[in-house]
Design a protein around this motif. Structure first.
Motif, short mmCIF file in Angstrom:
data_model
loop_
_atom_site.label_atom_id
_atom_site.label_comp_id
_atom_site.label_asym_id
_atom_site.label_seq_id
_atom_site.Cartn_x
_atom_site.Cartn_y
_atom_site.Cartn_z
N THR A 2 -46.60 17.60 -16.88
CA THR A 2 -46.99 18.25 -15.64
C THR A 2 -46.62 19.73 -15.67
N LYS A 3 -47.55 20.56 -15.22
CA LYS A 3 -47.33 22.00 -15.09
C LYS A 3 -47.08 22.31 -13.62
N THR A 4 -46.25 23.32 -13.38
CA THR A 4 -45.90 23.68 -12.01
C THR A 4 -46.41 25.09 -11.70
N PHE A 33 -50.87 18.98 -12.41
CA PHE A 33 -50.33 20.21 -11.85
C PHE A 33 -49.66 19.91 -10.52
N ASP A 34 -48.49 20.50 -10.33
CA ASP A 34 -47.77 20.41 -9.07
C ASP A 34 -47.59 21.81 -8.51
N LYS A 36 -45.14 24.38 -6.21
CA LYS A 36 -43.78 24.61 -5.72
C LYS A 36 -43.80 25.89 -4.90
N VAL A 70 -41.31 27.85 -13.26
CA VAL A 70 -42.73 27.54 -13.03
C VAL A 70 -43.56 28.04 -14.21
#
Length: 184
Positions: A2-4, A33-34, A36, A70
């Protein structure tokens, strides 16, 4: 893996249209993708005199850590006096220091400006891009994201008009394509 995507909102107002738009963009991120949201409202103004061991504000340390963790960046901001809000500019400065330790470099960026006015924050969009060039944040060029007349695009419950969400989805898709090219 997962990429942030770190999201920085230039408006500090609780019920800001910019926050509504940023939340919509966060919801449009695809699987893998998340989002933040990165807090900027507690950052003391950058002052190099504080950049010594034992004096560095805790908020600066937290902010730098948040940005360093990130993979990409969304900047969603209003325009204040043909420029960006002081809180956002301060965040850029805090993250770029101490000299040689910038946390910004190489993270793909997206600039979205939101305004009640017709030009959609054109001035802020381009002022922000100038700083991002120096900070080595490669930024999606097209489609451009000037969201004007925002009060006509959001209902009383904070829902954004479907056609506008479709435009946000197009921007998101192009950003993800851009992100993937840069981070291979």
């Amino acid at each position: 893996m997962t990429k942030t995507i770190g999201i920085l909102v230039g408006s500090l107002r609780k019920d800001s249209y910019n926050k509504i738009v940023a939340k919509q963009f966060a919801e449009l991120l695809p699987e893998g993708f998340d989002a933040k949201f990165i807090k900027i409202d507690d950052l003391p103004f950058y002052n190099e005199d504080l950049e010594v061991e034992g004096s560095v504000p805790e908020a600066w340390t937290r902010f730098r850590k948040d940005i360093s963790e990130v993979d990409g960046l969304y900047f969603v901001t209003p325009e204040y006096n043909r420029s960006i809000p002081a809180a956002l500019k301060n965040a850029l400065d805090v993250g770029s220091r101490p000299m040689g330790s910038s946390v910004w470099g190489g993270k793909p960026g997206l600039v979205v400006t939101v305004s009640p006015g017709g030009p959609g924050g054109f001035g802020a969009n381009h002022i922000l891009r100038q700083s991002l060039v120096f900070l080595d944040v490669p930024t999606l060029q097209q489609p451009e994201a000037y969201i004007g007349g925002i009060m006509n695009l959001v209902d009383n419950d904070g829902h954004i008009a479907d056609g506008t969400v479709d435009f946000f989805k197009l921007i998101t898709d192009k950003y993800i394509e851009f992100f993937n090219k840069l981070t291979k």
